[in-house]
Design a protein around this motif. Structure first.
Motif: not given
Length: 196
Positions: A26-53
């Motif tokens: 909903a936020y992205a739809e409103g922003a794009e409709r108003a002409g703002h550039a939008v990028r999204r990152i969905d962390l559930a679709l990412q796979d990355f290690p945790m930092l340990r040190t």
């Protein structure tokens, strides 16, 4: 004036039925409709290690699949973090993501002379924390003093120069009916239109 907006969906569950995903959309739809550039990152679709040190944090190589995310952090003028409240703060996956992408050289820089305060590299940017929770939002603010969000705001975002950091809290989400959820989505669209 159009703003470059990065939306980070911090719910670890990839289910499309999660309220966090609907709020982010909903936020992205409103922003794009108003002409703002939008990028999204969905962390559930990412796979990355945790930092340990500390060595990994300061000198380690950023995982290849997060290079685009780090570039988006530098690109963005406004950040929107959408996540559920877990144990009073953000889910571990969101914290691990921030530790990976908010590293020296991206979010801040150490002084060449050593010592002193690091230089902020994201000054002039703003953020909004959109948080869903099972308790009433007022209880989280008044009884728990919003400590988890205060830590994120001060120790991560403000540390990198991101100010102001605004909050939108949605409480009692499990019991919310369709009409209330529809109102929340409209609220997010309005915020997106203004990119605040």
């Amino acid at each position: 004036m159009p703003r470059r907006t990065l939306i980070v969906i911090g719910h670890p569950d990839p289910s499309p039925d999660r309220l966090c995903r609907a709020l982010a959309s909903a936020y992205a739809e409103g922003a794009e409709r108003a002409g703002h550039a939008v990028r999204r990152i969905d962390l559930a679709l990412q796979d990355f290690p945790m930092l340990r040190t500390m060595q990994e944090f300061e000198h380690g190589t950023l995982p290849g699949n997060l290079k685009e995310a780090a570039e988006s952090v530098v690109w963005a003028e406004h950040f929107v973090f959408v996540f559920p409240l877990w144990l009073g703060t953000m889910p571990a996956m969101l914290k691990a993501f921030l530790e990976q992408v908010m590293r020296p050289g991206v979010a801040f820089a150490y002084s060449d002379k050593g010592g002193g305060f690091p230089k902020t590299l994201l000054r002039g940017r703003s953020a909004r924390l959109v948080v869903t929770m099972g308790m009433p939002a007022a209880v989280y603010r008044l009884w728990f003093l919003g400590h988890g969000l205060a830590g994120m705001r001060r120790s991560i975002l403000n540390f990198a120069g991101i100010k102001p950091v605004r909050e939108t809290l949605f409480g009692m989400v499990a019991n919310a009916g369709d009409a209330k959820r529809a109102n929340w989505l409209k609220q997010m669209q309005r915020l997106g239109e203004r990119a605040i």
